[in-house]
Design an enzyme around this catalytic site. Structure first.
Site, short mmCIF file in Angstrom:
data_model
loop_
_atom_site.label_atom_id
_atom_site.label_comp_id
_atom_site.label_asym_id
_atom_site.label_seq_id
_atom_site.Cartn_x
_atom_site.Cartn_y
_atom_site.Cartn_z
N HIS A 185 36.39 6.46 95.04
CA HIS A 185 36.96 7.52 94.29
C HIS A 185 36.17 8.52 93.91
CE1 HIS A 185 39.22 3.91 93.90
NE2 HIS A 185 40.54 4.41 93.81
N LEU A 222 44.65 -0.04 84.86
CA LEU A 222 44.83 1.37 84.19
C LEU A 222 45.43 1.21 82.81
CD1 LEU A 222 45.90 3.68 87.05
CD2 LEU A 222 43.82 3.91 85.72
N ASP A 276 45.96 10.19 84.18
CA ASP A 276 47.52 10.10 84.38
C ASP A 276 47.98 8.55 84.22
OD1 ASP A 276 47.98 13.01 84.82
OD2 ASP A 276 46.98 12.77 86.51
N ILE A 284 47.39 14.93 89.50
CA ILE A 284 47.41 14.02 90.82
C ILE A 284 47.29 12.60 90.73
CG2 ILE A 284 45.87 13.64 92.90
CD1 ILE A 284 47.31 16.41 93.00
N HIS A 286 41.51 11.64 95.70
CA HIS A 286 41.59 10.46 94.77
C HIS A 286 40.62 9.20 95.09
CE1 HIS A 286 42.95 7.51 91.97
NE2 HIS A 286 43.15 6.77 93.22
N GLU A 313 52.48 -6.85 72.33
CA GLU A 313 51.62 -7.80 72.62
C GLU A 313 50.68 -7.51 73.50
OE1 GLU A 313 54.92 -8.00 72.78
OE2 GLU A 313 55.65 -9.75 71.79
N HIS A 353 55.28 -21.97 69.49
CA HIS A 353 56.70 -22.21 70.23
C HIS A 353 56.52 -22.54 71.69
CE1 HIS A 353 57.45 -20.27 66.45
NE2 HIS A 353 58.89 -20.54 66.50
N HIS A 369 63.02 -17.96 75.92
CA HIS A 369 61.90 -18.11 75.06
C HIS A 369 61.23 -19.59 75.14
CE1 HIS A 369 63.58 -14.92 72.96
NE2 HIS A 369 62.87 -15.08 71.88
N ARG A 375 56.41 -25.63 67.63
CA ARG A 375 57.27 -25.35 66.29
C ARG A 375 57.69 -26.62 65.69
NH1 ARG A 375 63.45 -24.79 66.16
NH2 ARG A 375 63.72 -23.54 64.30
C1 TPP Z 1 47.57 -1.24 86.19
C2 TPP Z 1 47.15 -0.55 87.39
N1 TPP Z 1 47.97 -0.16 88.41
C3 TPP Z 1 47.72 0.34 89.58
C4 TPP Z 1 46.47 0.60 89.78
C5 TPP Z 1 45.91 1.36 91.04
N2 TPP Z 1 45.71 2.81 90.88
C6 TPP Z 1 44.21 3.09 90.75
S1 TPP Z 1 44.01 4.86 90.35
C7 TPP Z 1 45.83 4.96 90.20
C8 TPP Z 1 46.35 6.13 89.72
C9 TPP Z 1 45.66 7.36 90.31
O1 TPP Z 1 45.95 8.40 89.48
P1 TPP Z 1 45.15 9.06 88.05
O2 TPP Z 1 45.52 7.90 87.09
O3 TPP Z 1 45.72 10.27 87.46
O4 TPP Z 1 43.93 9.21 88.62
P2 TPP Z 1 43.12 10.26 89.13
O5 TPP Z 1 44.12 10.45 90.65
O6 TPP Z 1 43.03 11.45 88.33
O7 TPP Z 1 41.69 9.85 89.56
C10 TPP Z 1 46.57 3.85 90.42
C11 TPP Z 1 47.77 3.58 90.79
C12 TPP Z 1 45.47 0.48 88.85
N3 TPP Z 1 44.16 0.55 88.88
N4 TPP Z 1 45.80 -0.21 87.69
#
Ligand code: TPP
Length: 675
Positions: free
Chosen positions: A35, A125, A164, A196, A270, A419, A469, A481, A528
């Site tokens: 990236h 993320l 993002d 983006i 990206h 959680e 539980h 549950h 429980r």
């Molecule tokens: C939980 C999760 N879901 C999906 C992804 C796959 N993924 C990697 S980067 C990205 C999104 C990229 O957009 P942004 O967060 O804006 O990063 P940028 O383009 O600014 O580098 C995704 C969906 C991930 N790494 N983690």
């Protein structure tokens, strides 16, 4: 975009900043994956932060007094690798050239423990935002416990960088909401507002006003309109540092792929190499002095490397303060050192309770409550709480106060109904050092926090999950549950130790294991409902739990014809079945298996002692999906488990309807022996 950059002589700042950009482009190109765009966009911010604000010592990445830096958008890993190399951590240019290759210290996403200076493993993320909150929480607590007038042993910022995607993920909302509520004023987050994501412009799926949202959470927010404006960024960072009663978010408008004539501001920048031709055009556009890959101008490197001297001085100053502290407060200093080493207090085990038939006929969650309240005062590093279920999970340490904005010394956390956030925050606390975090909820809701559990395991962090539980035994709440697949699913996470104690005495042992197993997370599944007390004058000692599984009571009168094995609340069922079988002259061995993972780690000799190859008729009984048992019952054995969802009713009825009774165990054994 400054397309005219090439006309101007490049300033030293730009030379430094563009080094991050070109290294990131080149490494991704060489790996043919990665990236590049986000490191290119964030290079100015990181140059400013890492050379002017972040208190760190590249020579000693573990110096306790350092600020913490979390790259939550872990896909932008070339950003942190460039920064680590340039500022002088133990990460060579050759490692950057080996980006994403087998055995390198520069994996696709940053991995804590592998690369010096990487504070936490990120990639999924949103997790990093939660980790940062946990680090800041730990900092605040330890500062309250250890700092003295004139001696700020614990005093650092926690910076994070998020994208993002980080802010779209729910876990960051949960953690940010908690951080705002707790007024964790030493968090400074940067939101890379580049519009983006992978599929294209953020307007496809996202129209939040992130700053307003964070304001709503109680954060201090600022906007910087141009991610290349170092003055504006500097001003914002300084302002954020001054706000100590609220966490800070700085929304920075940047442009992904900055500098690339054809990929700037596009989703193409990206997650794919820019391409050889585009890299050439970008370098020309930036006015870069060389087209050679991985070219690092000496002047830029020298400038970046000033971080080493600066960092060494910062650490030395801290060290002097620490020495003063040690002279003036020797007892506190000793305690501090113990906690930093990760040793438990001497003699802590003496506080573990013992149970007898009168006191021990308890639900294992209640036994756990007694253990926690006995050891809590002796183990000050045990800090944690529940996701709003403490009265049910029984995890409140009664005398030890609530952690809050007003009481930083409190040891009970109220995570709220979050959680996922809880798991991510716990990881940050564990990574910070000095704390053993625990988090509690119903076992079924482990699904809501599986990503951070998995990360705790990848990072080998000492986190303790108290899941109560734990089966259909919770009764009336019904199928939503009642965990069915949870035990097998958790057992499938490599490195996670799963414990399901059978009675109050095994629960004591479970806690002993949970506290002493330092390298990796431990989860407990607790009932429980009441479990029968196993009188250890008649049953084998519970110390057998340390080996994961042990012969609880052997067959009388000769070698066993069948082995019955079980965990938790079902151990009582196989014990009762053993007696019934005895009256039928069938010799059954009862094996309690609180942890299949620990058992798997034992020598073959021990495993064969417990499950003799000469006794291939085995029946495993667990009120859960059978999946994790097949290895242990072998080809000729069977599992009495559950392969449907539960039901809403008093628990005794559900057990009966689903065949989890001593009578059914007897019938299954008879059928097994008749085969
Ligand atoms: C939980 C999760 N879901 C999906 C992804 C796959 N993924 C990697 S980067 C990205 C999104 C990229 O957009 P942004 O967060 O804006 O990063 P940028 O383009 O600014 O580098 C995704 C969906 C991930 N790494 N983690």
């Amino acid at each position: 975009m400054a397309k005219s950059a090439k006309q101007k002589p490049m300033s030293l700042e730009d030379l430094c900043i563009n080094t991050v950009r070109t290294l990131s482009m080149d490494a991704v190109q060489k790996a043919d994956s990665g990236h590049p765009g986000t490191p290119m966009a964030l290079a100015p911010l990181c140059y400013l932060l890492w050379t002017k604000h972040l208190r760190h010592n590249p020579t000693d990445p573990k110096w306790f007094g350092r600020d913490r830096f979390v790259l939550s958008c872990g896909h932008a890993s070339m950003l942190i690798y460039s920064l680590l190399y340039l500022t002088g951590y133990d990460l060579s240019l050759d490692e950057l050239k080996a980006f994403r290759q087998w055995g390198s210290k520069t994996p696709g996403h940053p991995e804590h423990g592998l690369t010096p200076g990487v504070e936490t493993t990120t990639g999924p993320l949103g997790q990093g935002v939660g980790n940062a909150v946990g680090m800041a929480l730990a900092e605040t607590h330890l500062a309250a416990v250890f700092n003295k007038p004139g001696f700020k042993l614990v005093d650092h910022f926690t910076y994070f960088l998020c994208s993002d995607g980080d802010l779209m993920e729910g876990v960051s909302h949960e953690a940010a909401s908690l951080a705002g509520h707790l007024k964790l004023g030493k968090i400074i987050g940067f939101y890379d507002d580049n519009h983006i994501t992978i599929e294209g412009d953020t307007t496809l799926a996202y129209s939040d006003n992130a700053a307003k949202r964070f304001e709503g959470y109680g954060w201090h927010t600022q906007r910087v309109a141009d991610g290349n404006d170092l003055k504006a960024l500097d001003k914002a960072i300084k302002a954020a540092q001054k706000v100590t009663d609220k966490p800070s978010l700085i929304v920075v408008r940047t442009h992904i792929g900055y500098g690339s004539p054809n990929k700037h501001d596009s989703a193409e920048a990206h997650g794919a190499p820019l391409g050889v031709e585009e890299i050439k055009l970008t370098k020309q556009n930036l006015g870069w002095p060389s087209l050679e890959s991985f070219f690092v101008p000496e002047k830029a490197l020298a400038e970046w490397r000033k971080c080493k001297d600066k960092g060494a001085k910062l650490q030395m100053k801290w060290q002097l303060m620490w020495e003063g502290y040690r002279n003036k407060f020797p007892a506190d200093a000793k305690e501090w050192e113990r906690r930093m080493r990760g040793d438990l207090p001497a003699g802590w085990e003496a506080s573990l309770p013992t149970f007898d038939a009168k006191t021990g006929t308890l639900a294992t969650r209640d036994a756990s409550h007694k253990v926690m309240n006995a050891i809590g005062p002796k183990i000050p590093e045990l800090v944690g709480g529940s996701a709003d279920l403490a009265p049910s999970t029984k995890t409140l340490m009664k005398e030890l106060g609530d952690f809050s904005a007003d009481n930083r010394k409190g040891r009970n956390l109220h995570f709220g109904i979050r959680e996922h956030g809880m798991g991510a925050v716990m990881n940050g606390m564990a990574l910070h050092q000095g704390i053993i975090p625990f988090g509690a909820t119903f076992l079924i809701f482990n699904d809501y926090m599986r990503p951070p559990i998995r990360l705790a395991s990848i990072m080998e962090q000492h986190a303790i999950y108290v899941f109560t539980h734990d089966s259909i035994g919770l009764g009336e709440d019904g199928p939503t549950h009642q965990p069915i697949e949870a035990l097998s699913a958790l057992r499938a996470i490599p490195g996670l130790i799963m414990l399901r104690p059978a009675d109050s005495t095994e629960t004591v042992e479970a806690w002993r294991i949970a506290l002493t197993h330092k390298h990796g997370p431990v989860a407990m599944a607790l009932t429980r409902q009441k479990t029968p007390f196993l009188d250890r004058t008649k049953f084998a000692p519970a110390s057998g739990c340390q080996k994961g599984a042990y012969v609880l009571r052997d067959a009388d009168g000769g070698a066993p014809q069948v082995v019955l094995m079980s965990t938790g609340s079902e151990v009582g069922i196989i014990v009762a079945a053993q007696e019934k079988l005895k009256s039928m002259n069938i010799r059954a061995r009862v094996v309690s298996c609180p942890s299949l993972e620990l058992f798997a780690q034992q020598s073959k000799g021990y495993r064969d002692e417990v499950l003799p190859p000469s006794v291939p008729k085995r029946l495993a009984v667990e009120a859960a999906h059978p999946m994790s048992w097949y290895r242990w019952v072998g080809d000729q054995g069977e599992v009495l488990g559950i392969e449907r969802f539960g039901a809403s009713a008093p628990f005794e009825r559900i057990y009966k309807e689903l065949g989890l009774t001593p009578e059914n165990v007897v019938a299954r054994v008879q059928a097994l022996l008749a085969r």
